[in-house]
Design an enzyme around this catalytic site. Structure first.
Site, PDB file in Angstrom:
ATOM      1  N   ASN A 208     -18.756   4.323 -27.393  1.00  0.00           N
ATOM      2  CA  ASN A 208     -19.571   4.127 -26.179  1.00  0.00           C
ATOM      3  C   ASN A 208     -20.150   5.468 -25.740  1.00  0.00           C
ATOM      4  O   ASN A 208     -19.904   6.491 -26.374  1.00  0.00           O
ATOM      5  CB  ASN A 208     -18.727   3.471 -25.074  1.00  0.00           C
ATOM      6  CG  ASN A 208     -17.494   4.301 -24.760  1.00  0.00           C
ATOM      7  OD1 ASN A 208     -17.600   5.430 -24.326  1.00  0.00           O
ATOM      8  ND2 ASN A 208     -16.309   3.736 -25.009  1.00  0.00           N
ATOM      9  N   ASP A 277     -12.348  -1.571 -26.085  1.00  0.00           N
ATOM     10  CA  ASP A 277     -11.462  -2.731 -25.926  1.00  0.00           C
ATOM     11  C   ASP A 277     -11.146  -3.392 -27.267  1.00  0.00           C
ATOM     12  O   ASP A 277     -10.129  -4.057 -27.405  1.00  0.00           O
ATOM     13  CB  ASP A 277     -12.115  -3.748 -24.991  1.00  0.00           C
ATOM     14  CG  ASP A 277     -12.126  -3.245 -23.552  1.00  0.00           C
ATOM     15  OD1 ASP A 277     -11.144  -2.600 -23.149  1.00  0.00           O
ATOM     16  OD2 ASP A 277     -13.120  -3.501 -22.842  1.00  0.00           O
ATOM     17  N   LYS A 335      -9.291  -5.091 -11.026  1.00  0.00           N
ATOM     18  CA  LYS A 335      -8.586  -4.177 -11.953  1.00  0.00           C
ATOM     19  C   LYS A 335      -7.448  -3.450 -11.232  1.00  0.00           C
ATOM     20  O   LYS A 335      -6.374  -3.243 -11.795  1.00  0.00           O
ATOM     21  CB  LYS A 335      -9.563  -3.158 -12.550  1.00  0.00           C
ATOM     22  CG  LYS A 335     -10.463  -3.761 -13.618  1.00  0.00           C
ATOM     23  CD  LYS A 335     -11.521  -2.792 -14.116  1.00  0.00           C
ATOM     24  CE  LYS A 335     -12.549  -3.553 -14.958  1.00  0.00           C
ATOM     25  NZ  LYS A 335     -13.700  -2.760 -15.358  1.00  0.00           N
ATOM     26  N   LYS A 339      -3.892  -4.331 -12.885  1.00  0.00           N
ATOM     27  CA  LYS A 339      -3.242  -3.247 -13.633  1.00  0.00           C
ATOM     28  C   LYS A 339      -2.195  -2.513 -12.786  1.00  0.00           C
ATOM     29  O   LYS A 339      -1.641  -1.502 -13.233  1.00  0.00           O
ATOM     30  CB  LYS A 339      -4.300  -2.273 -14.171  1.00  0.00           C
ATOM     31  CG  LYS A 339      -5.320  -2.954 -15.098  1.00  0.00           C
ATOM     32  CD  LYS A 339      -6.166  -1.965 -15.885  1.00  0.00           C
ATOM     33  CE  LYS A 339      -7.259  -2.705 -16.641  1.00  0.00           C
ATOM     34  NZ  LYS A 339      -7.858  -1.945 -17.737  1.00  0.00           N
TER      35      LYS A 339
HETATM   36  N1  CTP Z   1      -8.345   1.145 -20.032  1.00  0.00           N
HETATM   37  C1  CTP Z   1      -7.262   1.406 -20.836  1.00  0.00           C
HETATM   38  N2  CTP Z   1      -7.141   0.780 -22.053  1.00  0.00           N
HETATM   39  C2  CTP Z   1      -8.095  -0.080 -22.463  1.00  0.00           C
HETATM   40  C3  CTP Z   1      -9.216  -0.361 -21.647  1.00  0.00           C
HETATM   41  C4  CTP Z   1      -9.310   0.282 -20.433  1.00  0.00           C
HETATM   42  O1  CTP Z   1      -6.401   2.186 -20.459  1.00  0.00           O
HETATM   43  N3  CTP Z   1      -7.948  -0.671 -23.654  1.00  0.00           N
HETATM   44  C5  CTP Z   1      -8.442   1.811 -18.717  1.00  0.00           C
HETATM   45  C6  CTP Z   1      -9.615   2.771 -18.600  1.00  0.00           C
HETATM   46  O2  CTP Z   1      -9.248   4.082 -19.001  1.00  0.00           O
HETATM   47  C7  CTP Z   1      -9.938   2.712 -17.121  1.00  0.00           C
HETATM   48  C8  CTP Z   1      -9.546   1.292 -16.717  1.00  0.00           C
HETATM   49  O3  CTP Z   1      -8.652   0.839 -17.741  1.00  0.00           O
HETATM   50  O4  CTP Z   1      -9.166   3.583 -16.348  1.00  0.00           O
HETATM   51  C9  CTP Z   1     -10.697   0.335 -16.622  1.00  0.00           C
HETATM   52  O5  CTP Z   1     -11.468   0.389 -17.793  1.00  0.00           O
HETATM   53  P1  CTP Z   1     -12.794  -0.453 -17.933  1.00  0.00           P
HETATM   54  O6  CTP Z   1     -13.383  -0.211 -19.286  1.00  0.00           O
HETATM   55  O7  CTP Z   1     -13.649  -0.258 -16.724  1.00  0.00           O
HETATM   56  O8  CTP Z   1     -12.275  -1.950 -17.829  1.00  0.00           O
HETATM   57  P2  CTP Z   1     -11.501  -2.913 -18.786  1.00  0.00           P
HETATM   58  O9  CTP Z   1     -10.092  -2.977 -18.327  1.00  0.00           O
HETATM   59  O10 CTP Z   1     -11.713  -2.524 -20.213  1.00  0.00           O
HETATM   60  O11 CTP Z   1     -12.194  -4.297 -18.456  1.00  0.00           O
HETATM   61  P3  CTP Z   1     -13.711  -4.771 -18.749  1.00  0.00           P
HETATM   62  O12 CTP Z   1     -14.111  -4.133 -20.054  1.00  0.00           O
HETATM   63  O13 CTP Z   1     -13.574  -6.241 -18.813  1.00  0.00           O
HETATM   64  O14 CTP Z   1     -14.547  -4.320 -17.585  1.00  0.00           O
END
Ligand code: CTP
Length: 405
Positions: A208, A277, A335, A339
Site C-alpha cells: 500500500n 490484511d 475499531k 480491538k
Molecule cells: N492492524 C493490525 N494488523 C492488521 C491490520 C491492521 O495490527 N492485520 C492495525 C493497524 O496497524 C492500525 C489498525 O489496526 O493500527 C487499523 O488498521 P486499518 O487498516 O485502518 O483497519 P483494519 O483493521 O485493517 O480494517 P479495514 O481494513 O476493514 O478498515
C-alpha cells in the site's frame, strides 16, 4: 522541540566545521534562536560571517570582546542556553573540558552552563581511539555530558575508520530529547510504521502507499519525551532515527512475530503501520512468466496484530490508527471497541493533506472514555507530539499498573 529554544552551537577547529553550517540551518528552520561560538582554530576552516548570516545573530569568538561583553557578558550565553551543541568537537576541545580548562569563550561557556551539552566528536581515527581521548570522553560522560559516536567512513585526512562527524540531520535528531520533558522516562513504547509487503514471487508484491512518515514521527516524539522506543518498521525509504531500536520487517507475518515478541517489554504499543490484511495463498519461488501467470489471485488473511494485542492486553496501553476514506467516525469507533484500544487516531486518507506519503496530517483522537478531539492540519511531527501528550494524560488517568515495569 527546537521552537523558541536558545541553542548555543559551539564550533571547534576541524574540517567538519563546514557541516556545522548545515546543522545551523536545520536548527534555525526548526525555530531555534542559535548563537554560534567559534574557537580561534575553527575560524581557520570557516568564517564567522557564514554563521552570522545563517543564524541572524552575531557570532561569538572572544572571551574578552568589549562589545560582546557589554551586550551579553562572557557567561551570558551559558546562562541563557537551553542546549549547548558542540559540533565538531575536536580531541583538543574534549581534552580541555575534561581537564577543567576554560581559556576561551567556548570552553568557558561549556563549563559555566547548566544546560545539557552534547559533544559531536570529529577527528582522525587514531586520535579518537587514543586512550587519552577515550578516557576524557568517559570522564565527561560520567559527569553527565552527552556524546554522539563519530561514524565510520573515509576521513578528510585520507584514513578509513571511525572519526567522521555524523550528518547534520542525525545530530539534529539526536539532540531533540535533551530539550524535551522526560514525562515518559522509564517507559518502553513500541511503535510500528510503514506498509507491509506480501510477495507473489521474487519480483512482485502486494502493498500500500504508506511511507512510514507518521510512525517514524511518533517514534521520535516518544523518544523525545524520554521513553525507550522500539520501532518495528515495514519497508520504507526513511533512515533509522537516532537512539531508537529499529527492527526491520517485510511481511505482516514478520511484523506480527516482532510485535508479539517485543510487546512483552512495552508499556505502550502504538500501531501506526498499514498492515496488509491479506497475502497471496502461494508465493512462487521463481518469477511467474506472463504465459503461465494466473488471471486471479488466491489470498489468505493475515493476523490482525492489534486485535490480538487488544484481546490479551492487561495493563498495556494500546493505540491504533484508522486510515479511512469514508464514515470515519463510525469506522474508527468500531475499531476502538472491537480491538479493545485505549485510543485510536483516525484520518481521512482521501484528503490531499492527510494520510499516506504527505508531510501533513489531519487527525481525530477517539478515546475509550468516549471523548473525541479534532486536530487541525499539522505536520506529522506536530501530530506525533500531540499524540504523545495525549498518551501522557491517559497514563496519568490510569489508576494502577502503569507506574513502571
Ligand atoms: N492492524 C493490525 N494488523 C492488521 C491490520 C491492521 O495490527 N492485520 C492495525 C493497524 O496497524 C492500525 C489498525 O489496526 O493500527 C487499523 O488498521 P486499518 O487498516 O485502518 O483497519 P483494519 O483493521 O485493517 O480494517 P479495514 O481494513 O476493514 O478498515
Amino acid at each position: 522541540m527546537y521552537a523558541e529554544k536558545q541553542v548555543v552551537l559551539g564550533v571547534s577547529g576541524g574540517i567538519a566545521a563546514y557541516k556545522a553550517a548545515a546543522l545551523l540551518r536545520l536548527l534555525v528552520r526548526a525555530g531555534a534562536d542559535v548563537h554560534v561560538v567559534m574557537t580561534q582554530n575553527a575560524q581557520e576552516f570557516i568564517t564567522p560571517l557564514t554563521f552570522q548570516t545563517l543564524s541572524g545573530n552575531p557570532v561569538h569568538t572572544n572571551l574578552f570582546n568589549l562589545i560582546q561583553e557589554r551586550e551579553i557578558g562572557h557567561i551570558g550565553l551559558a546562562d541563557r542556553a537551553d542546549l549547548v551543541l558542540i559540533a565538531p568537537a575536536t580531541a583538543n576541545l574534549i581534552g580541555k573540558v575534561a581537564s577543567g580548562l576554560a581559556d576561551d569563550l567556548l570552553t568557558t561557556t561549556i563549563m559555566a552552563t547548566k544546560a545539557p551539552v552534547l559533544f559531536v566528536p570529529a577527528m582522525n581515527t587514531n586520535m579518537w581511539e587514543n586512550p587519552v581521548c577515550q578516557q576524557n570522553r568517559a570522564k565527561l560522560s560520567d559527569y553527565g555530558y552527552h556524546f554522539m559516536q563519530p561514524v565510520h567512513g573515509e576521513l578528510a585526512c585520507g584514513w578509513q575508520g571511525q572519526g567522521k562527524m555524523p550528518e547534520p540531520e542525525d545530530i539534529f535528531d539526536c539532540a531533540q530529547p535533551l530539550l524535551g520533558t522526560q514525562d515518559l522516562g522509564g517507559k518502553t513504547v513500541l511503535v510500528t510504521a510503514g506498509p507491509t509487503r506480501e510477495e507473489l514471487d521474487p519480483v512482485r508484491f502486494l502493498s500500500n502507499y504508506s511511507s512510514g512518515k507518521m510512525g517514524y514521527a511518533v517514534a521520535r516524539a516518544a523518544r523525545n519525551h524520554g521513553a525507550k522506543v522500539i520501532l518495528v518498521s515495514g519497508p520504507v525509504h526513511l533512515t533509522a532515527p537516532q537512539n531508537i531500536e529499529t527492527i526491520r520487517v517485510q511481511t505482516a507475518n514478520e511484523m506480527h512475530a516482532a510485535v508479539i515478541t517485543h510487546a512483552k517489554r512495552a508499556d505502550v504499543v502504538i500501531k501506526a503501520a498499514a498492515v496488509a490484511d491479506y497475502r497471496p495463498a502461494n508465493r512462487a519461488d521463481l518469477k511467474t512468466k506472463k504465459s503461465q501467470g494466473p488471471t486471479s489471485l488466491n489470498l489468505v488473511q493475515n493476523p490482525d496484530i492489534l486485535d490480538e494485542l487488544g484481546q490479551n492486553k492487561q495493563d498495556l496501553l494500546l493505540v491504533g490508527f484508522a486510515a479511512e476514506t469514508n464514515d470515519i467516525r463510525q469506522n474508527a469507533k468500531a475499531k476502538l471497541t472491537q480491538k479493545n484500544l485505549d485510543l485510536i487516531v483516525a484520518n481521512d486518507v482521501s484528503l490531499d493533506d492527510a494520510g499516506f506519503d504527505v508531510e501533513t496530517n489531519i487527525v481525530r483522537f477517539f478515546s475509550a472514555d468516549g471523548t473525541i478531539e479534532d486536530l487541525p492540519k499539522m505536520s506529522k511531527d506536530e501530530v506525533a507530539e500531540a499524540l504523545i501528550k495525549k498518551l501522557v494524560t491517559l497514563m496519568g488517568q490510569k489508576p494502577e499498573g502503569r507506574s513502571g515495569r
